[in-house]
Motif scaffolding. Sequence first.
Motif, mmCIF file in Angstrom:
data_model
loop_
_atom_site.group_PDB
_atom_site.id
_atom_site.type_symbol
_atom_site.label_atom_id
_atom_site.label_comp_id
_atom_site.label_asym_id
_atom_site.label_seq_id
_atom_site.Cartn_x
_atom_site.Cartn_y
_atom_site.Cartn_z
ATOM 1 N N GLY A 166 0.859 -1.065 0.000
ATOM 2 C CA GLY A 166 0.032 0.030 -0.103
ATOM 3 C C GLY A 166 0.905 1.244 -0.028
ATOM 4 N N TYR A 167 1.959 1.336 0.600
ATOM 5 C CA TYR A 167 2.799 2.430 0.835
ATOM 6 C C TYR A 167 3.709 2.550 -0.447
ATOM 7 N N LEU A 168 3.966 1.493 -1.184
ATOM 8 C CA LEU A 168 4.437 1.681 -2.367
ATOM 9 C C LEU A 168 3.576 2.050 -3.547
ATOM 10 N N TRP A 169 2.510 1.722 -3.439
ATOM 11 C CA TRP A 169 1.327 2.333 -4.519
ATOM 12 C C TRP A 169 1.164 3.802 -4.070
ATOM 13 N N LYS A 170 0.887 4.333 -3.003
ATOM 14 C CA LYS A 170 0.536 5.769 -2.319
ATOM 15 C C LYS A 170 1.746 6.609 -2.796
ATOM 16 N N THR A 171 3.070 6.068 -2.723
ATOM 17 C CA THR A 171 4.241 7.136 -2.747
ATOM 18 C C THR A 171 4.761 6.955 -4.130
ATOM 19 N N THR A 172 4.597 5.738 -4.989
ATOM 20 C CA THR A 172 5.349 5.400 -6.109
ATOM 21 C C THR A 172 4.356 5.335 -7.345
ATOM 22 N N GLY A 173 2.954 4.679 -7.007
ATOM 23 C CA GLY A 173 2.334 4.438 -8.032
ATOM 24 C C GLY A 173 2.470 2.884 -8.494
ATOM 25 N N GLN A 174 3.559 2.136 -7.741
ATOM 26 C CA GLN A 174 3.803 0.786 -8.072
ATOM 27 C C GLN A 174 2.713 -0.218 -7.399
ATOM 28 N N GLY A 175 2.356 -0.995 -8.285
ATOM 29 C CA GLY A 175 1.380 -2.005 -7.781
ATOM 30 C C GLY A 175 -0.049 -1.946 -8.078
ATOM 31 N N ALA A 177 -3.799 -0.199 -6.609
ATOM 32 C CA ALA A 177 -4.457 0.882 -5.572
ATOM 33 C C ALA A 177 -5.189 0.225 -4.644
ATOM 34 N N GLY A 178 -5.759 -1.075 -4.694
ATOM 35 C CA GLY A 178 -6.432 -1.949 -3.588
ATOM 36 C C GLY A 178 -5.529 -2.193 -2.387
ATOM 37 N N TRP A 179 -4.300 -2.082 -2.621
ATOM 38 C CA TRP A 179 -3.291 -2.256 -1.338
ATOM 39 C C TRP A 179 -3.451 -1.124 -0.378
ATOM 40 N N LEU A 180 -3.825 -0.145 -0.734
ATOM 41 C CA LEU A 180 -3.674 1.274 -0.023
ATOM 42 C C LEU A 180 -4.908 0.954 1.288
ATOM 43 N N ALA A 181 -5.767 0.113 1.085
ATOM 44 C CA ALA A 181 -6.725 0.013 2.345
ATOM 45 C C ALA A 181 -5.858 -0.719 3.287
ATOM 46 N N ALA A 182 -4.839 -1.566 3.091
ATOM 47 C CA ALA A 182 -4.172 -2.297 3.961
ATOM 48 C C ALA A 182 -3.296 -1.411 4.909
ATOM 49 N N LEU A 183 -2.745 -0.489 4.190
ATOM 50 C CA LEU A 183 -1.782 0.673 4.796
ATOM 51 C C LEU A 183 -2.624 1.375 5.855
ATOM 52 N N ARG A 184 -3.684 1.794 5.286
ATOM 53 C CA ARG A 184 -4.744 2.820 6.036
ATOM 54 C C ARG A 184 -5.162 1.934 7.487
#
Length: 311
Positions: A166-175, A177-184
């Motif tokens: 989730g952090y990688l998607w949020k900061t770099t766009g890698q991966g 978007a669905g993983w952001l929920a796991a970071l939050r």
Amino acid sequence: MAEKDWIRRYFAPLVRSAGAAGLTDDTAELSPANGPVVITTDAMVEGVHFFPDDPVETIARKLVRVNVSDILASGAEPREALLTLGWPAEGRSEAELAAFAAALGDELSQWGADLIGGDTVVSPSGLFLSLTLTGACLGPAPICRGGASAGDDVWVTGEIGAARRGYLWKTTGQGEAGWLAALRLPSLPPLSAAALLAREASAAMDISDGLLGDLAALAAASGLAAMIELSAVPFAGGAESLDQAVDLASWGDDYQLLFTAPPAARLAIEASGIPASRIGSLVKGQGLAARWQDAPVNLPETLAFEHGRHA
């Protein structure tokens, strides 16, 4: 709105414990306990532990969960909570405060915990919050990091690395978007994991700073060395390479449970219904050794995540 009005309007309605006196006193009476009680506290700061644009509902729920994971790792069930809230003087609306309080109350209720007090202040810059949580041990003593023996298996609940993705998607766009929920909002094992650890675990802790670093800390607390098979770790989304496995196992914010148990407990753990994977063992000695697909690997010097800025 004055701070006392925040309490009266948004937090006093969450109170169920008679010992909290409706949050009208400066102290609260803890409920009687039939056995040992553990206590933990965690703080979260805007721009460090969460992004400024994270929904306040997920911030409230994450605050509860990062404390619940410590209680579960002790073989205990959550009981009573104290909240310290520093609400920004500017930039956040009263509607957000109401949403925060509602989410906090709902999350505490889901884990069987009661809000019994705390403190609210105006923060000059950014949102600051801390929760102190007690837990009732389900065994004769809490499960600690230092109780393991040589030959014990190493287990982990759930999946590892979802927050990193989730952090990688949020900061770099890698991966994705669905993983952001796991970071939050990290996933935790169910409440019944506390009873499993109370019955079977010799040592335990939650995984907050990365699986590798936390395993090294648990082994050191027990005066032992750890052996881990990285290809046996249940990585969120899988791990396509050794480098990716090490990255996912080093970053943190998983809040799953890392525990040890004697080999005789394997059948009971596997039959418990708690998602748990056996990933290694503890042996005599010091340090942490790792393998990937049955081959030894060299680990980096930094094994654990150090909280940097999320802004």
